[in-house]
Scaffold this motif. Structure first.
Motif, PDB file in Angstrom:
ATOM      1  N   MET A  64       0.841  -1.215   0.000  1.00 13.24           N
ATOM      2  CA  MET A  64       0.000   0.000   0.000  1.00 13.24           C
ATOM      3  C   MET A  64       0.868   1.254   0.000  1.00 13.24           C
ATOM      4  N   GLY A  65       0.293   2.330  -0.462  1.00 18.15           N
ATOM      5  CA  GLY A  65       1.022   3.585  -0.430  1.00 18.15           C
ATOM      6  C   GLY A  65       1.737   3.870  -1.722  1.00 18.15           C
ATOM      7  N   ARG A  66       3.044   3.814  -1.662  1.00 21.34           N
ATOM      8  CA  ARG A  66       3.811   4.149  -2.854  1.00 21.34           C
ATOM      9  C   ARG A  66       4.745   3.011  -3.239  1.00 21.34           C
ATOM     10  N   THR A  67       5.064   2.958  -4.502  1.00 21.09           N
ATOM     11  CA  THR A  67       5.983   1.950  -4.988  1.00 21.09           C
ATOM     12  C   THR A  67       7.098   2.623  -5.776  1.00 21.09           C
ATOM     13  N   THR A 119       3.407   7.431  -6.172  1.00 23.68           N
ATOM     14  CA  THR A 119       2.219   7.664  -5.360  1.00 23.68           C
ATOM     15  C   THR A 119       1.000   6.920  -5.886  1.00 23.68           C
ATOM     16  N   ALA A 120       1.026   6.525  -7.161  1.00 20.35           N
ATOM     17  CA  ALA A 120      -0.106   5.776  -7.717  1.00 20.35           C
ATOM     18  C   ALA A 120      -0.125   4.351  -7.168  1.00 20.35           C
ATOM     19  N   GLY A 121       0.873   3.997  -6.386  1.00 18.41           N
ATOM     20  CA  GLY A 121       0.914   2.698  -5.736  1.00 18.41           C
ATOM     21  C   GLY A 121      -0.246   2.501  -4.777  1.00 18.41           C
ATOM     22  N   ARG A 122      -0.915   3.593  -4.402  1.00 21.74           N
ATOM     23  CA  ARG A 122      -2.065   3.483  -3.512  1.00 21.74           C
ATOM     24  C   ARG A 122      -3.228   2.741  -4.171  1.00 21.74           C
ATOM     25  N   TYR A 123      -3.198   2.618  -5.493  1.00 21.21           N
ATOM     26  CA  TYR A 123      -4.263   1.895  -6.185  1.00 21.21           C
ATOM     27  C   TYR A 123      -4.008   0.391  -6.218  1.00 21.21           C
ATOM     28  N   GLY A 124      -2.890  -0.049  -5.628  1.00 23.38           N
ATOM     29  CA  GLY A 124      -2.602  -1.474  -5.603  1.00 23.38           C
ATOM     30  C   GLY A 124      -2.443  -2.021  -6.997  1.00 23.38           C
ATOM     31  N   ARG A 139      -1.727   3.591 -14.253  1.00 24.08           N
ATOM     32  CA  ARG A 139      -1.073   3.984 -13.007  1.00 24.08           C
ATOM     33  C   ARG A 139       0.226   4.739 -13.273  1.00 24.08           C
ATOM     34  N   GLU A 191       1.005  13.224 -11.144  1.00 27.57           N
ATOM     35  CA  GLU A 191       1.094  13.634  -9.740  1.00 27.57           C
ATOM     36  C   GLU A 191       2.450  14.246  -9.406  1.00 27.57           C
TER      37      GLU A 191
END
Ligand SMILES: [Zn+2]
Length: 75
Positions: free
Chosen positions: A1-4, A9-14, A22, A29
């Motif tokens: 979760m969160g960032r990758t 920051t689109a890492g919040r979408y899993g 993404r 962003e």
């Protein structure tokens, strides 16, 4: 979760919505979070987006049309 690392920051979408989208969101962003300069009085960090594509400068009180996520595009 969160960032990758890959998608920030689109890492919040899993795993949702697909990697292409993404990556596009991540790119937007990054630009969105960068400090924006007013094209009229050149002050930094005073721009506020009132609506999609409508920007307002708190310093010189100018309202102008711009991009959806950043004040100026295509430069
Ligand atoms: Zn200004």
């Amino acid at each position: 979760m969160g960032r990758t690392k890959k998608v920030g920051t689109a890492g919040r979408y899993g795993a949702r919505y697909g990697s292409t989208i993404r990556k596009a969101v991540a790119e937007i962003e990054v630009k969105m979070k960068a400090p924006h300069k007013c094209p009229y009085c050149y002050s930094v960090g005073k721009l506020k987006r009132i609506a999609v594509g409508i920007w307002y400068c708190r310093k010189c009180k100018t309202t102008f049309a711009g991009g959806a996520y950043v004040p100026l595009t295509g430069l």
